[in-house]
Scaffold this active site. Structure first.
Site, PDB file in Angstrom:
ATOM      1  CE  LYS A   1       6.445  22.524  -3.761  1.00 19.17           C
ATOM      2  NZ  LYS A   1       6.408  22.987  -5.186  1.00 19.17           N
TER       3      LYS A   1
ATOM      4  CE1 TYR B   1       8.907  27.695  -4.278  1.00 15.63           C
ATOM      5  CE2 TYR B   1       7.090  28.101  -2.768  1.00 15.63           C
ATOM      6  CZ  TYR B   1       7.914  27.220  -3.445  1.00 15.63           C
ATOM      7  OH  TYR B   1       7.749  25.859  -3.301  1.00 15.63           O
TER       8      TYR B   1
ATOM      9  CG  ASN C   1       5.837  20.458  -7.758  1.00 15.44           C
ATOM     10  OD1 ASN C   1       5.583  20.917  -6.649  1.00 15.44           O
ATOM     11  ND2 ASN C   1       6.703  21.016  -8.587  1.00 15.44           N
TER      12      ASN C   1
ATOM     13  CG  HIS D   1      10.892  23.496  -1.802  1.00  9.01           C
ATOM     14  ND1 HIS D   1      11.146  24.299  -2.896  1.00  9.01           N
ATOM     15  CD2 HIS D   1      11.901  23.724  -0.910  1.00  9.01           C
ATOM     16  CE1 HIS D   1      12.261  24.994  -2.664  1.00  9.01           C
ATOM     17  NE2 HIS D   1      12.727  24.671  -1.472  1.00  9.01           N
TER      18      HIS D   1
ATOM     19  CD  GLU E   1      14.975  27.035  -0.389  1.00  7.99           C
ATOM     20  OE1 GLU E   1      15.065  25.806  -0.174  1.00  7.99           O
ATOM     21  OE2 GLU E   1      14.888  27.530  -1.530  1.00  7.99           O
TER      22      GLU E   1
HETATM   23  P1  IDP Z   1      11.460  23.234  -8.306  1.00  9.90           P
HETATM   24  O1  IDP Z   1      10.411  23.123  -7.227  1.00  9.90           O
HETATM   25  O2  IDP Z   1      11.608  21.939  -9.074  1.00  9.90           O
HETATM   26  O3  IDP Z   1      12.769  23.763  -7.795  1.00  9.90           O
HETATM   27  P2  IDP Z   1      11.050  25.867  -9.503  1.00  9.90           P
HETATM   28  O4  IDP Z   1      11.344  26.181 -10.928  1.00  9.90           O
HETATM   29  O5  IDP Z   1      11.958  26.409  -8.452  1.00  9.90           O
HETATM   30  O6  IDP Z   1      10.907  24.263  -9.385  1.00  9.90           O
HETATM   31  O7  IDP Z   1       9.568  26.366  -9.225  1.00  9.90           O
HETATM   32  C1  IDP Z   1       9.085  26.442  -7.897  1.00  9.90           C
HETATM   33  C2  IDP Z   1       7.679  25.893  -7.868  1.00  9.90           C
HETATM   34  O8  IDP Z   1       6.828  26.745  -8.611  1.00  9.90           O
HETATM   35  C3  IDP Z   1       7.517  24.509  -8.523  1.00  9.90           C
HETATM   36  O9  IDP Z   1       7.837  23.452  -7.657  1.00  9.90           O
HETATM   37  C4  IDP Z   1       6.050  24.519  -8.894  1.00  9.90           C
HETATM   38  O10 IDP Z   1       5.236  24.211  -7.772  1.00  9.90           O
HETATM   39  C5  IDP Z   1       5.826  25.966  -9.271  1.00  9.90           C
HETATM   40  N1  IDP Z   1       5.966  26.165 -10.718  1.00  9.90           N
HETATM   41  C6  IDP Z   1       7.095  26.161 -11.452  1.00  9.90           C
HETATM   42  N2  IDP Z   1       6.871  26.370 -12.758  1.00  9.90           N
HETATM   43  C7  IDP Z   1       5.518  26.533 -12.871  1.00  9.90           C
HETATM   44  C8  IDP Z   1       4.644  26.785 -13.978  1.00  9.90           C
HETATM   45  O11 IDP Z   1       5.059  26.929 -15.136  1.00  9.90           O
HETATM   46  N3  IDP Z   1       3.314  26.858 -13.681  1.00  9.90           N
HETATM   47  C9  IDP Z   1       2.829  26.733 -12.405  1.00  9.90           C
HETATM   48  N4  IDP Z   1       3.612  26.492 -11.342  1.00  9.90           N
HETATM   49  C10 IDP Z   1       4.946  26.393 -11.557  1.00  9.90           C
HETATM   50 MG    MG Z   2      13.221  25.661  -7.045  1.00  4.32          MG
END
Ligand code: IDP
Ligand code: MG
Length: 134
Positions: free
Chosen positions: A11, A51, A114, A117, A128
């Site tokens: 990212k 997304y 984070n 992805h 994807e």
């Molecule tokens: P993942 O990346 O571990 O699969 P997902 O639940 O698919 O997690 O969420 C996609 C992305 O959205 C996450 O990697 C993160 O960057 C963002 N995200 C998820 N939950 C939150 C939140 O509660 N606050 C802000 N950003 C979030």
């Molecule tokens: Mg995800």
């Protein structure tokens, strides 16, 4: 057990922080094979497509803004159980809770930034990979 392809993306925060090599190194060290790679800046439409499952979530706007904020490195990795293996290497969504030894656990702190992805299922990886590599 099966050979799979999975989609992994460094990212914008990972690219800005100079962690592309570190992320690639961890996947290589696990013996997954890098099959495709491209650097690009995602536009709003592509981000919303990637997304789409999160479109009703409160953080969706913030997520789209962040993921389009700078270049990303999109990759296809191949190997035994590549989808779940990649998710294990990446770690939990919230880096503050991700286990040490994982990419997010070792290198991240905030859920919004984070680093990487990874597809969450074979179906997601197919969808994807089509978005990023056609
Ligand atoms: P993942 O990346 O571990 O699969 P997902 O639940 O698919 O997690 O969420 C996609 C992305 O959205 C996450 O990697 C993160 O960057 C963002 N995200 C998820 N939950 C939150 C939140 O509660 N606050 C802000 N950003 C979030
Ligand atoms: Mg995800």
């Amino acid at each position: 057990m099966a050979i799979e392809d999975t989609f992994v993306m460094v990212k914008p925060d990972g690219v800005t922080r100079g962690l592309v090599g570190e992320v690639i190194s961890r996947f290589e060290s696990k013996s997954l094979t890098l099959a495709k790679m491209r650097m690009l800046t995602i536009d709003d439409e592509m981000a919303r497509r990637h997304y789409a499952e999160h479109s009703e979530r409160s953080f969706f706007g913030e997520l789209i803004e962040f993921i389009t904020s700078g270049p990303v490195v999109a990759m296809e990795w191949t190997g035994e159980s590549a989808v779940s293996v990649a998710r294990t290497l990446i770690g939990a969504t919230n880096p503050a809770e991700a286990a040490p030894g994982t990419i997010r656990g070792d290198l991240g702190l905030l859920t919004t930034h984070n680093i990487v992805h990874g597809s969450d299922s074979v179906e997601s990886s197919t969808r994807e990979l089509e978005i990023y590599f056609g």
